[in-house]
Design a protein around this motif. Sequence first.
Motif, PDB file in Angstrom:
ATOM      1  N   MET A   1       0.838  -1.167   0.000  1.00 26.93           N
ATOM      2  CA  MET A   1       0.000   0.000   0.000  1.00 26.93           C
ATOM      3  C   MET A   1       0.887   1.235   0.000  1.00 26.93           C
ATOM      4  N   GLU A   2       0.781   2.023  -1.028  1.00 28.83           N
ATOM      5  CA  GLU A   2       1.606   3.214  -1.134  1.00 28.83           C
ATOM      6  C   GLU A   2       0.788   4.441  -0.772  1.00 28.83           C
ATOM      7  N   THR A   3       1.448   5.360  -0.155  1.00 26.04           N
ATOM      8  CA  THR A   3       0.767   6.623   0.162  1.00 26.04           C
ATOM      9  C   THR A   3       1.300   7.701  -0.763  1.00 26.04           C
ATOM     10  N   ALA A   4       0.409   8.495  -1.233  1.00 28.06           N
ATOM     11  CA  ALA A   4       0.803   9.587  -2.124  1.00 28.06           C
ATOM     12  C   ALA A   4       1.212  10.790  -1.287  1.00 28.06           C
ATOM     13  N   VAL A   5       2.336  11.312  -1.622  1.00 28.73           N
ATOM     14  CA  VAL A   5       2.827  12.498  -0.923  1.00 28.73           C
ATOM     15  C   VAL A   5       2.618  13.693  -1.845  1.00 28.73           C
ATOM     16  N   HIS A   6       1.795  14.588  -1.391  1.00 28.92           N
ATOM     17  CA  HIS A   6       1.533  15.791  -2.170  1.00 28.92           C
ATOM     18  C   HIS A   6       2.350  16.927  -1.582  1.00 28.92           C
ATOM     19  N   LYS A   7       3.096  17.551  -2.456  1.00 26.66           N
ATOM     20  CA  LYS A   7       3.877  18.693  -1.999  1.00 26.66           C
ATOM     21  C   LYS A   7       2.968  19.913  -1.995  1.00 26.66           C
ATOM     22  N   LYS A   8       2.825  20.480  -0.826  1.00 29.32           N
ATOM     23  CA  LYS A   8       1.991  21.669  -0.711  1.00 29.32           C
ATOM     24  C   LYS A   8       2.873  22.897  -0.811  1.00 29.32           C
ATOM     25  N   LYS A   9       2.413  23.831  -1.601  1.00 35.23           N
ATOM     26  CA  LYS A   9       3.143  25.085  -1.713  1.00 35.23           C
ATOM     27  C   LYS A   9       2.835  25.934  -0.496  1.00 35.23           C
ATOM     28  N   SER A  10       3.799  26.713  -0.100  1.00 37.26           N
ATOM     29  CA  SER A  10       3.553  27.608   1.023  1.00 37.26           C
ATOM     30  C   SER A  10       2.598  28.702   0.591  1.00 37.26           C
ATOM     31  N   ALA A  11       2.025  29.394   1.563  1.00 37.33           N
ATOM     32  CA  ALA A  11       1.048  30.442   1.260  1.00 37.33           C
ATOM     33  C   ALA A  11       1.673  31.566   0.448  1.00 37.33           C
ATOM     34  N   ALA A  12       2.943  31.863   0.695  1.00 41.60           N
ATOM     35  CA  ALA A  12       3.608  32.942  -0.032  1.00 41.60           C
ATOM     36  C   ALA A  12       3.808  32.577  -1.498  1.00 41.60           C
ATOM     37  N   GLU A  13       4.021  31.305  -1.798  1.00 41.18           N
ATOM     38  CA  GLU A  13       4.234  30.894  -3.177  1.00 41.18           C
ATOM     39  C   GLU A  13       2.933  30.886  -3.967  1.00 41.18           C
ATOM     40  N   ARG A  14       1.809  30.695  -3.303  1.00 39.40           N
ATOM     41  CA  ARG A  14       0.533  30.615  -4.002  1.00 39.40           C
ATOM     42  C   ARG A  14      -0.082  31.982  -4.254  1.00 39.40           C
ATOM     43  N   LYS A  15       0.287  32.990  -3.497  1.00 43.03           N
ATOM     44  CA  LYS A  15      -0.320  34.307  -3.660  1.00 43.03           C
ATOM     45  C   LYS A  15       0.122  34.923  -4.973  1.00 43.03           C
ATOM     46  N   PRO A  16      -0.833  35.425  -5.730  1.00 46.59           N
ATOM     47  CA  PRO A  16      -0.459  36.083  -6.985  1.00 46.59           C
ATOM     48  C   PRO A  16       0.289  37.386  -6.711  1.00 46.59           C
ATOM     49  N   TRP A  17       1.030  37.833  -7.694  1.00 43.97           N
ATOM     50  CA  TRP A  17       1.855  39.028  -7.516  1.00 43.97           C
ATOM     51  C   TRP A  17       0.999  40.257  -7.246  1.00 43.97           C
ATOM     52  N   LEU A  18      -0.213  40.303  -7.803  1.00 40.33           N
ATOM     53  CA  LEU A  18      -1.082  41.456  -7.582  1.00 40.33           C
ATOM     54  C   LEU A  18      -1.502  41.542  -6.114  1.00 40.33           C
ATOM     55  N   MET A  19      -1.728  40.404  -5.498  1.00 38.97           N
ATOM     56  CA  MET A  19      -2.083  40.390  -4.078  1.00 38.97           C
ATOM     57  C   MET A  19      -0.906  40.864  -3.226  1.00 38.97           C
ATOM     58  N   ARG A  20       0.291  40.438  -3.580  1.00 42.77           N
ATOM     59  CA  ARG A  20       1.479  40.864  -2.833  1.00 42.77           C
ATOM     60  C   ARG A  20       1.669  42.377  -2.934  1.00 42.77           C
ATOM     61  N   VAL A  21       1.469  42.930  -4.129  1.00 43.42           N
ATOM     62  CA  VAL A  21       1.596  44.379  -4.316  1.00 43.42           C
ATOM     63  C   VAL A  21       0.525  45.102  -3.517  1.00 43.42           C
ATOM     64  N   GLY A  22      -0.691  44.586  -3.550  1.00 42.83           N
ATOM     65  CA  GLY A  22      -1.782  45.194  -2.801  1.00 42.83           C
ATOM     66  C   GLY A  22      -1.537  45.195  -1.304  1.00 42.83           C
ATOM     67  N   ILE A  23      -1.041  44.082  -0.793  1.00 43.53           N
ATOM     68  CA  ILE A  23      -0.744  43.998   0.641  1.00 43.53           C
ATOM     69  C   ILE A  23       0.375  44.965   1.008  1.00 43.53           C
ATOM     70  N   GLY A  24       1.390  45.042   0.170  1.00 41.49           N
ATOM     71  CA  GLY A  24       2.501  45.957   0.444  1.00 41.49           C
ATOM     72  C   GLY A  24       2.070  47.413   0.433  1.00 41.49           C
ATOM     73  N   LEU A  25       1.265  47.795  -0.563  1.00 39.49           N
ATOM     74  CA  LEU A  25       0.792  49.179  -0.638  1.00 39.49           C
ATOM     75  C   LEU A  25      -0.139  49.507   0.520  1.00 39.49           C
ATOM     76  N   PHE A  26      -1.019  48.581   0.873  1.00 32.45           N
ATOM     77  CA  PHE A  26      -1.926  48.816   1.981  1.00 32.45           C
ATOM     78  C   PHE A  26      -1.152  48.967   3.292  1.00 32.45           C
TER      79      PHE A  26
END
Length: 77
Positions: free
Chosen positions: A1-26
């Motif tokens: 029985m094999e278990t699948a290992v899913h690599k989860k991206k961190s929250a910072a890697e998943r955020k689009p660049w527009l969200m990062r710019v918005g958070i920085g400006l805010f």
Amino acid sequence: METAVHKKKSAAERKPWLMRVGIGLFTAGMVAVVVVFLLFAAGYSELPVWLSAFAGVITPLGLGLGLLALIREHRQA
């Protein structure tokens, strides 16, 4: 029985660049708002116009970009 290992991206890697710019400006805008309030509370009545403009324009701009990024992300899903 094999278990699948899913690599989860961190929250910072998943955020689009527009969200990062918005958070920085805010964040920068909120810092400017706090500085304006602190200077006003300290008794300074002649605040620089650029500081007030920065606090009044950058904060809602960052909020708007963040909301736009959320709407775009929701439509893609």
